[in-house]
Design a protein around this motif. Sequence first.
Motif, PDB file in Angstrom:
ATOM      1  N   GLY A  44       8.395   8.340  -6.835  1.00 30.27           N
ATOM      2  CA  GLY A  44       7.537   8.615  -5.682  1.00 30.27           C
ATOM      3  C   GLY A  44       8.238   8.372  -4.354  1.00 30.27           C
TER       4      GLY A  44
ATOM      5  N   HIS B 285      10.080  16.681 -10.287  1.00 28.23           N
ATOM      6  CA  HIS B 285       9.499  15.743 -11.261  1.00 28.23           C
ATOM      7  C   HIS B 285      10.513  14.725 -11.749  1.00 28.23           C
ATOM      8  CE1 HIS B 285      11.202  18.820 -14.015  1.00 28.23           C
ATOM      9  NE2 HIS B 285      11.444  17.757 -14.753  1.00 28.23           N
TER      10      HIS B 285
ATOM     11  N   LEU C  53       4.658  15.394  -4.006  1.00 30.86           N
ATOM     12  CA  LEU C  53       4.734  16.194  -5.227  1.00 30.86           C
ATOM     13  C   LEU C  53       3.934  17.479  -5.073  1.00 30.86           C
ATOM     14  CD1 LEU C  53       6.031  16.240  -7.902  1.00 30.86           C
ATOM     15  CD2 LEU C  53       4.062  15.112  -8.904  1.00 30.86           C
ATOM     16  N   SER C  54       2.837  17.404  -4.307  1.00 32.47           N
ATOM     17  CA  SER C  54       2.024  18.612  -4.195  1.00 32.47           C
ATOM     18  C   SER C  54       2.584  19.570  -3.151  1.00 32.47           C
ATOM     19  CB  SER C  54       0.583  18.253  -3.846  1.00 32.47           C
ATOM     20  OG  SER C  54       0.553  17.608  -2.602  1.00 32.47           O
ATOM     21  N   THR C  55       3.552  19.125  -2.358  1.00 29.34           N
ATOM     22  CA  THR C  55       4.118  20.057  -1.388  1.00 29.34           C
ATOM     23  C   THR C  55       5.482  20.596  -1.826  1.00 29.34           C
ATOM     24  OG1 THR C  55       4.760  18.091  -0.170  1.00 29.34           O
ATOM     25  CG2 THR C  55       2.949  19.344   0.725  1.00 29.34           C
TER      26      THR C  55
ATOM     27  N   GLN D 142       1.012  13.185   2.647  1.00 26.60           N
ATOM     28  CA  GLN D 142       0.862  12.005   1.808  1.00 26.60           C
ATOM     29  C   GLN D 142       1.519  12.169   0.447  1.00 26.60           C
ATOM     30  OE1 GLN D 142      -3.107  10.585   1.516  1.00 26.60           O
ATOM     31  NE2 GLN D 142      -2.717   9.383  -0.292  1.00 26.60           N
ATOM     32  N   ASP D 143       1.264  13.327  -0.189  1.00 22.80           N
ATOM     33  CA  ASP D 143       1.713  13.464  -1.562  1.00 22.80           C
ATOM     34  C   ASP D 143       2.810  14.507  -1.645  1.00 22.80           C
ATOM     35  OD1 ASP D 143       2.137  13.695  -4.175  1.00 22.80           O
ATOM     36  OD2 ASP D 143       0.206  14.594  -4.670  1.00 22.80           O
TER      37      ASP D 143
ATOM     38  N   ARG E  33      10.773  11.043  -3.696  1.00 29.99           N
ATOM     39  CA  ARG E  33      10.144  12.316  -3.312  1.00 29.99           C
ATOM     40  C   ARG E  33       9.722  12.268  -1.853  1.00 29.99           C
ATOM     41  NH1 ARG E  33       7.702  12.833  -8.718  1.00 29.99           N
ATOM     42  NH2 ARG E  33       5.938  11.620  -8.036  1.00 29.99           N
ATOM     43  N   GLN E  34       9.212  11.105  -1.420  1.00 32.03           N
ATOM     44  CA  GLN E  34       8.795  11.026  -0.027  1.00 32.03           C
ATOM     45  C   GLN E  34      10.018  11.122   0.880  1.00 32.03           C
ATOM     46  OE1 GLN E  34       6.815  12.049   2.028  1.00 32.03           O
ATOM     47  NE2 GLN E  34       5.046  10.835   1.460  1.00 32.03           N
TER      48      GLN E  34
ATOM     49  N   THR F 250       3.014   6.981   3.581  1.00 32.31           N
ATOM     50  CA  THR F 250       3.354   5.871   2.685  1.00 32.31           C
ATOM     51  C   THR F 250       2.157   5.374   1.897  1.00 32.31           C
ATOM     52  OG1 THR F 250       2.963   4.306   4.471  1.00 32.31           O
ATOM     53  CG2 THR F 250       5.211   5.060   4.185  1.00 32.31           C
ATOM     54  N   THR F 251       1.018   6.056   2.016  1.00 30.33           N
ATOM     55  CA  THR F 251      -0.183   5.558   1.356  1.00 30.33           C
ATOM     56  C   THR F 251      -0.041   5.531  -0.158  1.00 30.33           C
ATOM     57  OG1 THR F 251      -1.443   6.424   3.181  1.00 30.33           O
ATOM     58  CG2 THR F 251      -2.676   5.888   1.222  1.00 30.33           C
ATOM     59  N   ALA F 252       0.732   6.500  -0.717  1.00 35.80           N
ATOM     60  CA  ALA F 252       0.833   6.571  -2.169  1.00 35.80           C
ATOM     61  C   ALA F 252       1.978   5.702  -2.713  1.00 35.80           C
ATOM     62  CB  ALA F 252       1.028   8.026  -2.596  1.00 35.80           C
TER      63      ALA F 252
END
Length: 624
Positions: free
Chosen positions: A456, A452, A399-401, A396-397, A459-460, A481-483
Amino acid sequence: MTLFLRLLFRNRLAGFGAVVLGAIVVLAVLTPVLPLHPPNATDTANRFLRPLSEGHWLGTDHLGRDLLSRLLWGTRLSLAVGFAAAVIAAVLGAAIGIVAGYAGGRTDNVTMRGVDMLMAFPYILLALAIVAVLGPGLMNALIAVAVVNIPFFARNIRGVTVSLAHREFVDAARLSGLGHIRILTTEVLPNVVPVIVIAMSTTIGWMILETAGLSFLGLGSQPPQADLGSMLGEARGALITAPHTSVVPGVMILLIVMSINLLGDGVRDALDPRLRSGALARPMPATLVDRPAPPPPTGDGLLRIEGLRTDFRMGKRTGRAVGGVDLALAPGECVGLIGESGSGKSVTALSVMGLVPSPPGVISGGAVRLRGEDLVGAPYARLRALRGNKVAYIFQDPLSTLHPLYTIGEQLAEAIRVHHPVSRADAHARAVQLLDDVRIPNAARRAGAFPHELSGGMRQRVGIAMALANDPDIIIADEPTTALDVTVQAQVLRLLDDLRRSRGLAIVFITHDFGVVAQLCDRVAVMYAGRIVEEGPTEAILAAPAHPYTARLIACVPELGGGRRRLEAIPGLPPAVDALPPGCAFAPRCDRARDACRAGEIALEGATRRVRCLFPVAPPEAAR
Ligand code: ADP
Ligand code: MG
């Protein structure tokens, strides 16, 4: 507190340290009331008596003094001095660190450079210098050891405080008008205390050693007063002729320092909240498997999940997050997995490659067959060869991966080089090609961007490129795609769909949004409380949902231009996974439920369309 003790004693070594240290401390506390010889009474007629002599259990030293008595009094003193020095160093060091870290700017600079100067001296030299100025004596040795250790605490605590000082909750406290003192005491200090305790518990042993060292050199306790260091110092002359005089205090120092260090490590682990949930164990590289026997294969295909059960075993509680899921995926097919938050979608997806964290996760039944090969319980080396190579994940995110310190080009190239022995330049070229494939404009230049610096949606796309890096057969996309906002979501979905068609990818698409499923998926499986309750071709299910849960999920989706239809929320909450009701898990929230629904196991029935319901919404002919 009881939790803390439980965690502490679960670590055997820490428990052992605690018991040994506890015994030593009790002895030291009781020393004045024990029937011992006076520690300083000399008896030159009985010099160097061996241990177990009449009246002197541990023998006597060069002046005929009772070693047992001196040992206990000396231990008492050494423990007290070491502990006092640790407390002083911790309090002063932490105060300096907190103020410097919180104030920042010049205050920080000036104090920390001062601390650095202290740190620049070899510690024993500094301690010697301090004792030389103050004069020998136990009190001065204590001061010296405390001062020498202040920089250690100051540096540690400053580091923690700096990272805390600009966290949102501190900013919020500042905005609400609290003064600096209040912020320091109520917001910063409580977060720093565990660090102080940890630093202390791991350094007390060290400080006892340092004090003993000064006493050994004759700069700490003065004769005839005994502490462990001075006992060693006095025994030095008789090391060969009467070794027991040095062995006795030496063993005591060893026991004290060892037990404190073991206990200190245990305290650190038990106080660390990240280690708490999984007790003291760190996640293993692959999910634990504890299943009776793999079920026989029910067919072939690219990927078959068969009767998969995944539990979370936390102490006595067991949560069944996935309770017997069957799902098949053909090459090039896109299957949607849909359900409310907590229904077990992610755990199902992670179980495929053994990525559920263990402990507490355990795969307790079923099989996952990739082209017929059972992956549940496969050796770690095999799983690692497949992860990212044949089966890739999109989360989902992104950025955290993504690693914040590497450019996306480097990270893509790394993902390629893990599985393929290609040169750096080739990997980079392929990374740029991948970025181009996922429609990132100006891919060659964007490859040099850091995570960074991207939006979003970008990044996806990088996340998708990462998943594509090794040309996998299957992509498992967990709410990718939730975010994202709807326009970007539409672009990303289109991209996935194109990639699927051009590369023949099979996709498991996890979402909680029927709108997304309708756009992308050939088939859809609806999950509730860890089980599939309905499965079939997307269009058929959208047109005539059979399970009441599916029907209500579809009724939750708003339609643009659909008029002023009332959106129906589903009343109630999904059941807790460690207290699933017998029968249909949806029955408590279902307006069609009857007694039969609550009685027992309900099968997932049907051929192309399958439904787990006794009283389906759509007529059974349509449902089957
Ligand atoms: P979702 O369908 O929203 O992806 P999950 O598959 O993440 O739901 O979670 C399913 C259930 O498993 C939830 O009840 C969750 O509380 C539980 N669970 C997930 N991860 C863990 C974990 N690491 N430890 C304990 N329980 C977990
Ligand atoms: Mg999830």
